[in-house]
Motif scaffolding. Structure first.
Motif, PDB file in Angstrom:
ATOM      1  N   VAL A 139       0.839  -1.207   0.000  1.00 16.76           N
ATOM      2  CA  VAL A 139       0.000   0.000   0.000  1.00 16.76           C
ATOM      3  C   VAL A 139       0.870   1.251   0.000  1.00 16.76           C
ATOM      4  O   VAL A 139       0.649   2.182  -0.777  1.00 16.76           O
ATOM      5  N   GLU A 161      -5.578 -12.461   2.194  1.00 13.61           N
ATOM      6  CA  GLU A 161      -6.972 -12.317   1.768  1.00 13.61           C
ATOM      7  C   GLU A 161      -7.751 -13.620   1.977  1.00 13.61           C
ATOM      8  O   GLU A 161      -8.903 -13.606   2.420  1.00 13.61           O
ATOM      9  N   LEU A 220      -8.723  -7.468  -0.187  1.00 12.46           N
ATOM     10  CA  LEU A 220      -8.162  -6.269   0.425  1.00 12.46           C
ATOM     11  C   LEU A 220      -7.750  -5.231  -0.607  1.00 12.46           C
ATOM     12  O   LEU A 220      -7.702  -4.041  -0.302  1.00 12.46           O
ATOM     13  N   ILE A 221      -7.422  -5.686  -1.820  1.00 10.19           N
ATOM     14  CA  ILE A 221      -6.958  -4.794  -2.880  1.00 10.19           C
ATOM     15  C   ILE A 221      -7.835  -4.964  -4.112  1.00 10.19           C
ATOM     16  O   ILE A 221      -8.121  -6.095  -4.537  1.00 10.19           O
ATOM     17  N   LEU A 280      -7.363   0.258  -2.223  1.00 11.10           N
ATOM     18  CA  LEU A 280      -7.845  -0.619  -1.170  1.00 11.10           C
ATOM     19  C   LEU A 280      -9.360  -0.736  -1.200  1.00 11.10           C
ATOM     20  O   LEU A 280     -10.076   0.234  -1.488  1.00 11.10           O
ATOM     21  N   THR A 281      -9.856  -1.933  -0.894  1.00 11.04           N
ATOM     22  CA  THR A 281     -11.277  -2.107  -0.645  1.00 11.04           C
ATOM     23  C   THR A 281     -11.580  -1.560   0.747  1.00 11.04           C
ATOM     24  O   THR A 281     -10.678  -1.170   1.502  1.00 11.04           O
ATOM     25  N   GLY A 324      -9.795  -3.610   3.067  1.00  9.39           N
ATOM     26  CA  GLY A 324      -8.367  -3.304   2.989  1.00  9.39           C
ATOM     27  C   GLY A 324      -7.996  -2.080   3.802  1.00  9.39           C
ATOM     28  O   GLY A 324      -6.929  -2.046   4.435  1.00  9.39           O
ATOM     29  N   GLU A 325      -8.871  -1.077   3.800  1.00 13.51           N
ATOM     30  CA  GLU A 325      -8.616   0.129   4.598  1.00 13.51           C
ATOM     31  C   GLU A 325      -8.545  -0.212   6.077  1.00 13.51           C
ATOM     32  O   GLU A 325      -7.675   0.281   6.812  1.00 13.51           O
ATOM     33  N   PHE A 357      -5.321  -2.248   6.747  1.00 11.90           N
ATOM     34  CA  PHE A 357      -4.136  -1.385   6.650  1.00 11.90           C
ATOM     35  C   PHE A 357      -3.951  -0.573   7.929  1.00 11.90           C
ATOM     36  O   PHE A 357      -2.849  -0.488   8.476  1.00 11.90           O
TER      37      PHE A 357
END
Length: 291
Positions: free
Chosen positions: A13, A40, A47-48, A57-58, A61-62, A65
C-alpha cells in the motif's frame, strides 16, 4: 495471521505496487503477491481492488491497513522495551531525517551523541516529512524530523523555525532588493524540490494565498543542483534561511520574502502515547540542550 505478512501488505500500500514493495521487504514480487493473496484467503475478504491499474484498497483493505500499522508499531515498542531490559544505555536509535537541512542541523548532534552513548547503534533513514510521519506511526522509526503542521497523533519537540528565502541569479533586476514579495516573483519560473518534499506546499500555498500561480520549470531532490540551476538562470529557488546561508555560491543572491506563511518550522515527532526508548529520550534531551 503473521506480522511479516501484514508488513508485506502495508508496504504494498505504501509503495503503491507489488514490485516496489518487493524492493522494500527484500523478497521477490511473486512472493509479495502470494503473501497478500494468502492474507486475503485467511481473512475471507479482498483487500486490494485488482481491477484498477493503481493500488486501491477495498473497504476491508482500509481497515486491515490501519490495524496492521498499529500492530507493527506495537511490535516495535515491545522489542525496544525488551532490549532495554538487557542493559540500560544499550540498543538502537531508530531515527528519520529529511534530506533538506539535516547535514547542517543535525550532524553536530550525531557527533556528541556518539561520544556520550558509544554502545547505542544509530539506524538512520532519510525521507521527506510525510513519509517519515508514516514510518513513525508504524514504528519503523521512533523519532522523525517533520515540518509543521502535522496530525495530532504525534507528540513533538521543537527544532527550528526559519523564514524561507528566495535564491535568484545576481544579474536579475531584483537581485539587489532588500526583500521581495511573491507577486514580484510571479513571472519568474520556479525551481522546486521533487514532489513529496514538504517545503513545496509551504511555497505553493503562500503563492496561492496572494493569487500567484507560478510556473515550475524544474524540480530536483538535491539542494546543490537547485542552487546551480538558479545560477544558470533556469529560474528562482527557495530554501530555509539558515540552509541557504550555508549553500549560497557566487552568482546567486539570497533575498528575504515578505509574504506571511513562508516559514519552515521543523520538529521532532513521535507517536503520542507510544513507548520511547532510552536511546530516543537521550536524543531528545541532547537536541533540547544543544538547541
Amino acid at each position: 495471521m503473521e506480522l511479516r505478512t501484514l508488513r508485506v501488505f502495508v508496504e504494498v500500500v505504501r509503495q503503491g505496487g507489488f514490485s516496489q514493495a518487493a524492493h522494500t521487504v527484500f523478497i521477490t514480487q511473486s512472493a509479495v503477491s502470494k503473501a497478500v493473496r494468502q492474507l486475503e484467503v485467511e481473512l475471507g475478504l479482498e483487500l486490494i481492488d485488482r481491477s484498477s491499474q493503481r493500488i486501491r484498497l477495498t473497504d476491508a483493505g482500509e481497515v486491515v491497513f490501519g490495524r496492521a500499522q498499529t500492530m507493527l508499531a506495537q511490535r516495535a515498542d515491545l522489542l525496544a522495551e525488551l532490549e532495554e531490559m538487557k542493559g540500560l544505555k544499550r540498543g538502537a536509535l531508530r531515527i528519520g531525517m529529511p534530506p533538506i537541512g539535516s547535514d547542517i542541523l543535525f550532524a553536530p548532534l550525531f557527533a556528541i551523541y556518539r561520544s556520550r552513548y558509544p554502545d547505542i547503534e544509530i539506524k538512520l533513514v532519510e525521507h521527506g516529512s510525510r513519509r517519515l510521519e508514516e514510518m513513525v506511526q508504524s514504528g519503523e522509526v521512533e523519532l522523525g524530523a517533520s515540518l509543521l503542521p502535522f496530525a495530532e497523533v504525534f507528540d513533538w519537540q521543537d527544532v527550528t523555525s526559519e523564514p524561507v528565502d528566495v535564491l535568484i541569479r545576481d544579474d536579475h533586476p531584483l537581485a539587489d532588493s532588500a526583500s521581495v514579495s511573491l507577486r514580484q516573483l510571479a513571472d519568474i519560473p520556479f525551481v522546486l524540490f521533487d514532489a513529496g518534499f514538504a517545503l513545496n506546499p509551504i511555497i505553493l500555498d503562500a503563492c496561492r494565498s496572494v493569487g500567484v500561480e507560478p510556473t515550475v520549470t524544474a524540480r530536483s531532490s538535491q539542494i546543490s543542483f537547485i542552487v546551480e540551476l538558479v545560477g544558470a538562470g533556469v529560474g528562482i529557488g527557495f530554501l530555509p534561511r539558515r540552509i541557504a546561508e550555508h549553500r549560497i555560491r557566487p552568482g546567486v543572491r539570497q533575498i528575504p520574502v515578505t509574504d506571511t506563511g513562508m516559514v519552515w518550522h521543523m520538529a521532532w515527532i513521535w507517536r503520542r502515547g507510544g513507548y520511547l526508548s532510552f536511546a530516543a529520550k537521550a536524543w531528545l534531551e541532547l537536541a533540547a540542550e544543544q538547541g
